[in-house]
Design an enzyme around this catalytic site. Structure first.
Site, PDB file in Angstrom:
ATOM      1  N   ARG A  53      81.071  66.646  55.060  1.00  0.00           N
ATOM      2  CA  ARG A  53      82.291  67.166  55.696  1.00  0.00           C
ATOM      3  C   ARG A  53      82.025  68.253  56.742  1.00  0.00           C
ATOM      4  NH1 ARG A  53      87.142  66.997  52.737  1.00  0.00           N
ATOM      5  NH2 ARG A  53      85.874  66.881  50.865  1.00  0.00           N
ATOM      6  N   CYS A  98     104.465  50.739  53.434  1.00  0.00           N
ATOM      7  CA  CYS A  98     105.583  50.693  52.497  1.00  0.00           C
ATOM      8  C   CYS A  98     105.265  51.387  51.185  1.00  0.00           C
ATOM      9  CB  CYS A  98     106.003  49.245  52.288  1.00  0.00           C
ATOM     10  SG  CYS A  98     106.504  48.545  53.852  1.00  0.00           S
TER      11      CYS A  98
HETATM   12  N1  LLP Z   1      76.146  64.272  48.032  1.00  0.00           N
HETATM   13  C1  LLP Z   1      76.790  63.616  47.049  1.00  0.00           C
HETATM   14  C2  LLP Z   1      76.013  63.124  45.907  1.00  0.00           C
HETATM   15  C3  LLP Z   1      78.184  63.423  47.130  1.00  0.00           C
HETATM   16  O1  LLP Z   1      78.804  62.776  46.143  1.00  0.00           O
HETATM   17  C4  LLP Z   1      78.901  63.916  48.247  1.00  0.00           C
HETATM   18  C5  LLP Z   1      80.346  63.700  48.352  1.00  0.00           C
HETATM   19  C6  LLP Z   1      78.181  64.583  49.265  1.00  0.00           C
HETATM   20  C7  LLP Z   1      76.812  64.756  49.115  1.00  0.00           C
HETATM   21  C8  LLP Z   1      78.843  65.120  50.496  1.00  0.00           C
HETATM   22  O2  LLP Z   1      79.776  66.119  50.190  1.00  0.00           O
HETATM   23  P1  LLP Z   1      80.458  66.952  51.355  1.00  0.00           P
HETATM   24  O3  LLP Z   1      79.389  67.783  52.019  1.00  0.00           O
HETATM   25  O4  LLP Z   1      81.081  66.014  52.320  1.00  0.00           O
HETATM   26  O5  LLP Z   1      81.448  67.784  50.663  1.00  0.00           O
HETATM   27  N2  LLP Z   1      86.890  61.674  49.959  1.00  0.00           N
HETATM   28  C9  LLP Z   1      86.925  63.071  49.582  1.00  0.00           C
HETATM   29  C10 LLP Z   1      85.541  63.664  49.440  1.00  0.00           C
HETATM   30  C11 LLP Z   1      84.651  62.894  48.499  1.00  0.00           C
HETATM   31  C12 LLP Z   1      83.283  63.494  48.335  1.00  0.00           C
HETATM   32  C13 LLP Z   1      82.385  62.608  47.577  1.00  0.00           C
HETATM   33  N3  LLP Z   1      81.029  63.052  47.494  1.00  0.00           N
HETATM   34  C14 LLP Z   1      87.774  63.833  50.569  1.00  0.00           C
HETATM   35  O6  LLP Z   1      88.280  63.230  51.517  1.00  0.00           O
HETATM   36  O7  LLP Z   1      87.989  65.037  50.417  1.00  0.00           O
END
Ligand code: LLP
Length: 423
Positions: free
Chosen positions: A281, A347
């Site tokens: 993110r 919908c």
């Molecule tokens: N590594 C692992 C093992 C993960 O499961 C994730 C995210 C990341 C790295 C990356 O995390 P980040 O730096 O992006 O926070 N769809 C959700 C977020 C799901 C995150 C899943 N795992 C949302 O839109 O907020």
């Protein structure tokens, strides 16, 4: 920081007016800024300074080939969770030796593909998976480099759906069982034990949980690994601390990459390992927006609705997590404002981008930009209600490129057939 700003009342992506892109490619459309992607990567990477480290961009957050390519060219590795993500990372020019494979449900074909590609390591999430990877390695005559994903039982204080480091979550191996599993791993001939891994959740807005998780892993490492496993011949060279650093969607004040890196590096003192990070993110979230066109304004007695042409099928975060995404007019307006829900054509009542949001009174044809949509936007998009998925556009200075075209109606039915009995 990003490269989206108003100039004389008009929103720009780098040097290109967002309105111009939207007129030319249509709406809804994702727009990313290359300068922002590069800047985010560099700031994050440089925050770790001289500490031996490897940044593995988390492909699930944005898996467009051009985006992956941009990071690969910066020297990034990749965090993948499927064979599909491995394919994308390699197609984008990613270096297999910088790829880590996480996820609780790796299948045989995915493990084989990763082994044949020569990835850096598998982050193993269960005892059965450990045995299975050994078995697949034996069949291929290869040794699989592995780490165990430890669940440190730390509350990431984020949305429950994206909190992964607590006892009750499906992720990782219970910390108290992991020493036993490491011992077991050392007896399996087609495994090479090289690391320790942990990821506690996503959109974390303080360093506390990261520090707590690292302290727990550290305590464990000092006690079990350094004391025992290294003597047994395990060469623990990598400590993967996952991703999770949050971004500002509204008024959050997440730690800067410097604060985050500083806290982690401090907790590592004296450990002779290469740190791996899996940011998603923070790299792409604020480097992207979803532009959508206003179709209608519905004014009910109790409530107003701005109906736009993008929906939960394009960007599901508000519907799924109730999350806040800023919605800004592409052309600034000084006129009357209204308070309304910004809703899509799907919908379902859950189909909204914003609730009770104040915005300039829009008219049909106006463009709205849903901000901070670069992460978990397109990657979570679907064809629900049979809407073709939107295009993805990458802006580079005064040029822009359609890096994924809008799906067509034919794309919607690709691969579907009608059996003879129905013909
Ligand atoms: N590594 C692992 C093992 C993960 O499961 C994730 C995210 C990341 C790295 C990356 O995390 P980040 O730096 O992006 O926070 N769809 C959700 C977020 C799901 C995150 C899943 N795992 C949302 O839109 O907020």
């Amino acid at each position: 920081m990003n490269h989206f700003e108003y100039r004389n009342g008009e929103m720009f992506a780098e040097e290109v007016p967002v309105g111009k892109i939207s007129r030319e490619v249509g709406t809804p459309a994702y727009i990313y800024s290359l300068a922002t992607l590069r800047r985010h990567y560099r700031v994050f990477d440089q925050a770790f300074g001289k500490t031996p480290h490897l940044v593995c961009f988390s492909v699930k957050s944005n898996s467009n080939l051009a985006v992956l390519r941009a990071f690969a060219k910066e020297g990034s590795g990749f965090d993948i969770v499927s064979g599909g993500e491995l394919f994308r990372a390699l197609q984008a020019g990613g270096d297999a030796r910088k790829i880590v494979f996480s996820g609780v449900g790796k299948k045989r074909d995915e493990i084989e593909y990763a082994l044949k590609s020569g990835i850096l390591m598998f982050n193993v999430e269960s005892e059965q998976e450990l045995m299975f990877i050994d078995e697949v390695g034996r069949a291929l005559g290869k040794r699989a480099p592995i780490s165990l994903r430890i669940n440190p039982d730390v509350d990431a204080k984020t949305h429950p759906y994206i909190s992964t480091g607590m006892k009750k979550s499906k992720f990782g191996i219970e910390i108290k069982r992991s020493a036993e599993l490491y011992k077991q791993a050392l007896t399996l001939k087609n495994l090479e034990v090289i690391g320790v891994d942990c990821h506690i959740g996503s959109q974390l807005t303080s360093v506390g949980p990261f520090v707590d998780a690292l302290a727990r892993v550290r305590e464990y490492l000092d006690r079990v690994l350094v004391g025992y496993l290294r003597k047994e011949g395990a060469d623990i060279r990598y400590l993967d601390l996952g991703g999770g650093l949050g971004i500002r969607y509204k008024d959050e004040e997440p730690p800067s990459p410097e604060e985050y890196a500083g806290a982690l590096v401090k907790g590592l003192e004296g450990l002779n390992v290469t740190l791996i990070l899996e940011p998603g993110r923070v790299m792409v979230g604020n480097a992207g927006m979803l532009v959508t066109e206003v179709l209608y304004l519905k004014e009910h007695e109790e409530k107003k609705f701005v109906v736009v042409d993008g929906g939960m099928n394009d960007l599901i975060r508000p519907a799924l997590y109730g999350s806040y995404q800023a919605v800004l007019p592409v052309a600034e307006s000084k006129g009357e404002t209204i308070v309304a829900d910004v809703v899509g054509p799907i919908c379902e009542s859950g189909d909204f981008f914003a609730k009770d949001r104040e915005l300039p009174r829009p008219k049909p044809g106006d463009l709205l930009a849903v901000m901070s949509a670069g992460a978990y936007g397109f990657t979570m998009a679907s064809n629900y209600n049979s809407h073709p998925r939107p295009p993805e556009v990458l802006v580079d200075g005064d040029k822009y490129y359609v890096v994924r075209e809008r799906e067509s109606l034919d794309d919607l039915i690709r691969g579907e057939t009608i059996p003879p009995a129905l013909q």
